[in-house]
Enzyme design. Structure first.
Site, PDB file in Angstrom:
ATOM      1  N   LYS A 196      -6.350  25.237   5.455  1.00  0.00           N
ATOM      2  CA  LYS A 196      -6.790  25.377   4.065  1.00  0.00           C
ATOM      3  C   LYS A 196      -6.516  24.059   3.352  1.00  0.00           C
ATOM      4  CE  LYS A 196      -6.221  28.141  -0.136  1.00  0.00           C
ATOM      5  NZ  LYS A 196      -5.507  29.287  -0.766  1.00  0.00           N
ATOM      6  N   LYS A 254     -10.929  26.699   5.466  1.00  0.00           N
ATOM      7  CA  LYS A 254     -11.334  26.819   4.069  1.00  0.00           C
ATOM      8  C   LYS A 254     -11.154  25.464   3.397  1.00  0.00           C
ATOM      9  CE  LYS A 254     -10.255  29.425  -0.163  1.00  0.00           C
ATOM     10  NZ  LYS A 254      -9.350  30.410  -0.805  1.00  0.00           N
TER      11      LYS A 254
END
Length: 330
Positions: A196, A254
């Protein structure tokens, strides 16, 4: 002179193109992120995300029933917590009668086969808008992991099929896996946000949950001390390998569209399912261009999602899930 390899022969009509197509989309590929808020009969559109709403629990159940009929089998749950429930510990996150826990129970009661993957992070519950507990002006890793373990067990007790830790604290996957095993939740999976990045594409999401870091000189002004530096790729592989070793079942990347190289890197090097999150900023950009007539909505949705599959994603968390499922079903 003859051209022996005429590649266009395999592109001359849709029958041939579809026959040799390498990647295919299905509603089974999609995870729909859903925003939940307190109240009853609530359906509040998020300004920067046309067509996406904050739902009360009763309307969340209606939404889940609708997408199940479209063939979507999984949801990510994110809760907008009332300000009076926020503090530095995030203790509302493991309230057995909290908004997230009650949402999970309502979904599983209504559609038992729906795979529910609630978010595990403290930022919606924090007065500072950070994913961790603040100590001495910094994000305290180990106390945060202890809090995340409490949240994990509470969500498992509520009926979650997977927990989806998005916090990026060190060691949290191993701690969660151990706690789940020791407390009889060995069948509850972990879909970890393994890579992320500290991205500028999250803006609309933070508005939807009121979870942006507060502007204060006493604490970090952003999330760069725990989310990854977008200049790096080898770091993503190290993070992902550590999560697998600690017991993660699915790895998530992400954001999505600007990080297809990371999706492929993990897919090529690790033998676990790879998920990718087409985040709020990506959704907002496409919708803004569509509203101005610059892009074709349906074509761009399917193209963008297919790109994730081509890069190696097994699952796609996307706000376009409903639209895409309808298009594919048609």
């Amino acid at each position: 002179m003859f051209i022996y390899n005429r590649h266009r022969r395999l592109r001359k009509n849709e029958s041939i193109r579809s026959m040799i197509r390498e990647n295919h989309l299905s509603p089974n590929d999609f995870i729909l992120p859903i925003f939940v808020a307190e109240g009853e009969g609530l359906k509040e559109e998020i300004a920067a995300m046309p067509g996406i709403y904050r739902h009360s629990i009763d309307n969340t159940v209606k939404e889940v029933k609708e997408i199940w009929d479209l063939g979507i089998k999984s949801v990510n749950i994110y809760c907008k917590v009332s300000d009076n429930l926020k503090d530095n510990t995030g203790k509302e996150a493991w309230n057995p009668n909290g908004l997230m826990q009650n949402t999970i129970k309502a979904i599983k009661d209504a559609v038992p086969e729906m795979i529910v993957m609630p978010d595990v992070a403290l930022d919606p519950y924090s007065i500072f808008g950070h994913d961790g507990i603040i100590e001495n002006g910094q994000i305290a890793n180990d106390p945060t992991v202890e809090a995340l373990v409490k949240m994990t067990l509470s969500l498992a007790e509520a009926g979650a099929d997977f927990v989806a830790p998005s916090d990026m604290m060190d060691g949290r996957i191993g701690a969660m896996r151990m706690a789940l095993e020791e407390n009889g939740f060995d069948n509850v999976g972990i879909m970890t946000y393994a890579a992320k990045y500290a991205s500028s594409f999250y803006g609309p999401f933070r508005t939807a949950l009121d979870s942006a870091p507060v502007d204060s000189v006493d604490i970090p002004k952003d999330k760069k001390t725990y989310q990854m530096d977008y200049h790096n790729s080898e770091e993503a592989l190290r993070e992902a390998m550590a999560d697998v070793e600690e017991g993660a079942d699915i790895l998530m990347v992400k954001p999505g569209m600007a990080y297809l190289d990371i999706v492929k890197l993990l897919k090529d090097n690790l033998q676990v399912p790879i998920s990718v999150y087409q985040v709020s900023g990506e959704y907002a950009m496409i919708k803004a261009a569509v509203e101005r007539g610059w892009l074709d909505n349906d074509k761009v949705i399917l193209e963008s999602l297919t790109c994730f599959k081509r890069a190696g994603a097994d699952l796609i968390s996307t706000y376009f899930a409903k639209e895409a499922a309808r298009l594919l079903n048609e």
